[in-house]
Design a protein around this motif. Structure first.
Motif, PDB file in Angstrom:
ATOM      1  N   SER A  19       0.849  -1.186   0.000  1.00 58.36           N
ATOM      2  CA  SER A  19       0.000   0.000   0.000  1.00 58.36           C
ATOM      3  C   SER A  19       0.885   1.237   0.000  1.00 58.36           C
ATOM      4  CB  SER A  19      -0.889   0.016   1.246  1.00 58.36           C
ATOM      5  OG  SER A  19      -1.451   1.295   1.466  1.00 58.36           O
ATOM      6  N   ALA A  21       0.140   4.250   0.833  1.00 64.11           N
ATOM      7  CA  ALA A  21      -0.109   5.032   2.051  1.00 64.11           C
ATOM      8  C   ALA A  21       0.600   4.415   3.254  1.00 64.11           C
ATOM      9  CB  ALA A  21      -1.608   5.128   2.324  1.00 64.11           C
ATOM     10  N   HIS A 196      -6.999   7.762  -5.309  1.00 65.49           N
ATOM     11  CA  HIS A 196      -7.659   6.522  -4.895  1.00 65.49           C
ATOM     12  C   HIS A 196      -6.660   5.359  -4.794  1.00 65.49           C
ATOM     13  CE1 HIS A 196      -7.552   5.864  -9.267  1.00 65.49           C
ATOM     14  NE2 HIS A 196      -7.657   4.584  -8.977  1.00 65.49           N
ATOM     15  N   PHE A 198      -3.525   5.632  -3.978  1.00 65.93           N
ATOM     16  CA  PHE A 198      -2.623   5.858  -2.843  1.00 65.93           C
ATOM     17  C   PHE A 198      -3.129   5.148  -1.585  1.00 65.93           C
ATOM     18  CE2 PHE A 198      -1.270   8.531   0.807  1.00 65.93           C
ATOM     19  CZ  PHE A 198       0.101   8.375   0.684  1.00 65.93           C
ATOM     20  N   TRP A 199      -4.442   5.140  -1.390  1.00 64.39           N
ATOM     21  CA  TRP A 199      -5.022   4.568  -0.169  1.00 64.39           C
ATOM     22  C   TRP A 199      -5.343   3.078  -0.308  1.00 64.39           C
ATOM     23  CZ3 TRP A 199      -4.282   7.503   3.852  1.00 64.39           C
ATOM     24  CH2 TRP A 199      -4.193   8.892   3.672  1.00 64.39           C
ATOM     25  N   ARG A 200      -4.904   2.470  -1.387  1.00 68.61           N
ATOM     26  CA  ARG A 200      -5.166   1.047  -1.590  1.00 68.61           C
ATOM     27  C   ARG A 200      -4.618   0.217  -0.425  1.00 68.61           C
ATOM     28  NH1 ARG A 200      -2.170   0.470  -5.791  1.00 68.61           N
ATOM     29  NH2 ARG A 200      -0.445  -0.647  -4.786  1.00 68.61           N
ATOM     30  N   ALA A 202      -5.171   0.326   2.659  1.00 68.49           N
ATOM     31  CA  ALA A 202      -4.811   1.082   3.862  1.00 68.49           C
ATOM     32  C   ALA A 202      -5.989   1.284   4.816  1.00 68.49           C
ATOM     33  CB  ALA A 202      -4.226   2.442   3.477  1.00 68.49           C
ATOM     34  N   GLY A 203      -7.114   0.641   4.544  1.00 69.65           N
ATOM     35  CA  GLY A 203      -8.273   0.826   5.410  1.00 69.65           C
ATOM     36  C   GLY A 203      -8.158   0.078   6.724  1.00 69.65           C
TER      37      GLY A 203
END
Length: 482
Positions: A19, A21, A196, A198-200, A202-203
Motif C-alpha cells: 500500500s 499510504a 484513490h 494511494f489509499w489502496r 490502507a483501510g
C-alpha cells in the motif's frame, strides 16, 4: 545514521504493506518515535555529558546491571554487527566499479554452515571465509580504527566530510525523484485520479498476510500490526541517532551541543528519509513483478537485490544511474562506519573504568587521549563477524534489543526525575511526561508484535541480552582498574 538502509529496506516495506499510504506511514511512525527519543535523550545528555552516553544513563537511573547489559549487547551485536554489515556493504557496492570484488569471489572459503531450524528460527545458512567483498570490509574496519586513534579531531573531520557528501547525495536523489524522475506510470499506479490508488489496502478493515516465523503459518493482521512488523527495516535504517551521546566527554559545551545535535540531526535525517521514500514511488510503481524484465516492471517491491535506490536512479538515468547510486552509497557507508567506529569505543572505555570490561580498554593514548584498546578490540570483533558471515543474522536480531534499551532508557528519565529532582537540567525533555510515555507505549507495542509474529528476530536478541547477566556477575567481582 545514514548508511545503506534507506537505499534497500524500502523494498521489503513495500512487499509487506502493499500500500503506498502504509509504505509512507511506516516512515512517519519511525520519524515520530525517533524524534521523541531524541527529545527525551536530550535531557539525559545535558544532565550527564560524559563519555559512554546511553550506558551511563542506564547505569545512573536503573543500576549498573542494566548499563552493562546495554554495553554488552552493543559490543557483541549492535555496534560491531552494524560496522561489519556496513563495511561489507561498502565492499559489495565497490564491486559495481570493480567486478572482481564480490561476495561470491572467495579467496579462502572455509565452510558453509547449513541452516539449523530451532522452532520458528533458522540459524546458520551462511558462508565462513574471506571473499574479496568482505576482505574490503575488513580493510575498512581496521583503517577506520587506525584513523580514529589520532583523536576526535581526525575522526570528526572524516565524519564531517562524508556526512556532508552523503547528505548532499541523498538530497540530490530526492530532488531528482521529485523533478525529472517523476514518471506518469508510477503516478497512475501509486496515486491515481483523486489519490484513490494511494489509499489502496490502507483501510482499518483491510487485513494483511504475515508469515509467523520461518516456514510458519500465514496470519491476517490489521494495519496497526503490519506497521509494527515493518519497523524492523525502517527503525534499523534510522538507528544510531544516539551515538552522539557516546562521545559527550570530548564535545565542546556538551550540555548545549549534544541535545542540539540529537534534535537537529534526527530531524534532518528523518525528513530526508521520508522524502527519499516518496521519491521512490514517484519514479517507480510500488507494486511490481518479481520476474519483470525492466526496472519499471519490477517496481519498488522487487527491485534487483532490494536495491531500490539504485533502481530509482537507473530509471532516471538508464546509462549511468547504477554507477551514480553505487558511488553515493560508498560515500554513505564509509561515513556511517566511521561514525560507528568513533562512537562505540567510548562506551567500552567507560565500562572498563567501571570495572565491567577489559582493564586495558579503560586507558587512553598518552598523546591523542583516545581509547586505543577499545578501538582495536571493536575492530577485531567486527572483522571476525565479517569473516563468519553472521552479521546479517545479528542485524535481524538487534532491532528488538535496541528497542528494549530505548524503552528502559526513557523509563530511566522518569526514574531520575523522582530520584534526583534537584539535579541541574540545562535542557528538559520537550513534552514531558506525555511524549516520553508515548514513545514507551509505541515501542512496547512493536516489541509485543515482533515477539508474536517475528519470533525469528526477537528471541535470539533477547537471549543475547540475557547471556550478559552471568558475564556481569563475573566482571563485577573483579578488582576495579585504577
Amino acid at each position: 545514521m545514514i548508511g545503506s538502509g534507506i537505499f534497500i529496506v524500502d523494498s521489503e516495506i513495500a512487499r509487506t504493506t502493499d500500500s503506498p499510504a502504509l509504505f509512507l506511514a511506516a516512515w512517519v511512525v519511525t520519524g515520530i518515535m525517533t524524534l521523541i527519543g531524541a527529545l527525551s535523550y536530550g535531557e539525559l545528555a545535558a544532565m550527564m555529558p560524559r563519555a559512554g552516553g546511553q550506558y551511563v544513563y542506564l547505569r545512573e537511573s536503573l543500576g549498573p546491571l542494566w548499563g552493562f547489559l546495554y554495553g554488552w549487547t552493543l559490543f557483541l551485536v549492535i555496534q560491531t554487527g552494524t560496522i561489519a554489515a556496513v563495511a561489507v556493504g561498502f565492499g559489495k557496492f565497490l564491486g559495481v566499479f570493480f567486478p572482481a570484488i564480490s561476495s561470491t569471489h572467495w579467496l579462502w572459503h572455509i565452510a558453509h554452515v547449513p541452516p539449523i531450524a530451532l522452532g520458528p528460527m533458522v540459524l546458520g545458512n551462511m558462508d565462513i571465509g574471506i571473499s574479496t567483498a568482505n576482505l574490503v570490509g575488513i580493510v575498512i574496519v581496521f583503517l577506520l580504527a587506525f584513523l580514529n586513534v589520532f583523536g576526535m579531531k581526525v575522526g570528526s573531520m572524516i565524519q564531517n566530510v562524508f556526512t556532508s557528501a552523503k547528505g548532499l547525495s541523498l538530497a540530490a536523489l530526492v530532488v531528482l525523484g521529485f523533478t525529472v524522475g517523476r514518471n506518469p506510470i508510477a503516478w497512475a499506479a501509486n496515486f491515481g485520479s483523486g489519490l484513490h490508488a494511494f489509499w489502496r489496502n490502507a483501510g482499518w478493515s483491510t487485513l494483511h498476510p504475515v508469515q509467523v516465523g520461518v516456514g510458519g503459518p500465514i496470519l491476517l493482521v490489521n494495519l496497526l500490526v503490519i506497521l509494527a512488523v515493518v519497523q524492523t527495516g525502517s527503525l534499523f535504517s534510522a538507528d544510531a541517532w544516539n551515538n552522539i551521546t557516546f562521545t559527550a566527554g570530548e564535545v565542546k559545551n556538551p550540555k548545549r551541543n549534544i541535545p542540539l545535535s540529537l534534535v537537529l540531526g534526527t530531524g534532518f535525517v528523518l525528513t530526508v528519509y521520508f522524502l527519499a521514500s516518496a521519491a521512490y514511488i514517484l519514479v517507480l510503481p510500488l507494486h511490481g513483478d518479481p520476474h519483470g524484465a525492466t526496472v519499471l516492471a519490477r517496481g519498488v517491491q522487487y527491485a534487483a537485490e532490494d536495491r531500490v535506490g539504485t533502481a530509482t536512479l537507473e530509471q532516471i538515468f538508464p546509462a549511468g544511474g547504477a554507477f551514480l547510486m553505487a558511488g553515493a552509497i560508498l560515500i554513505s557507508t564509509f561515513g556511517c562506519a566511521n561514525g560507528l567506529t568513533l562512537a562505540g569505543a567510548r562506551v567500552y572505555y567507560t565500562m572498563s573504568r567501571d570495572g565491567l570490561f577489559f582493564k586495558s580498554v579503560g586507558k587512553l593514548h598518552p598523546k591523542y587521549r583516545t581509547p586505543v584498546a577499545g578501538l582495536v578490540i571493536q575492530a577485531v570483533w567486527a572483522a571476525f563477524l565479517c569473516i563468519s558471515g553472521s552479521y546479517g543474522q545479528l542485524l535481524d536480531y538487534i532491532v528488538f534489543a535496541v528497542l528494549l534499551f530505548y524503552i528502559l532508557t526513557i523509563a530511566g528519565l522518569f526514574v531520575l526525575r523522582v530520584k534526583r529532582p534537584n539535579e541541574p537540567r540545562p535542557y528538559k525533555a520537550f513534552g514531558y511526561p506525555f511524549l516520553p510515555a508515548l514513545y514507551i507505549v509505541m515501542a512496547a507495542w512493536i516489541c509485543i508484535v515482533l515477539l508474536r509474529y517475528k519470533p525469528q528476530y526477537t528471541w535470539p536478541g533477547l537471549i543475547i541480552v540475557l547471556l550478559g547477566i552471568p558475564v556481569y556477575l563475573f566482571w563485577s567481582r573483579q578488582p576495579r582498574s585504577a
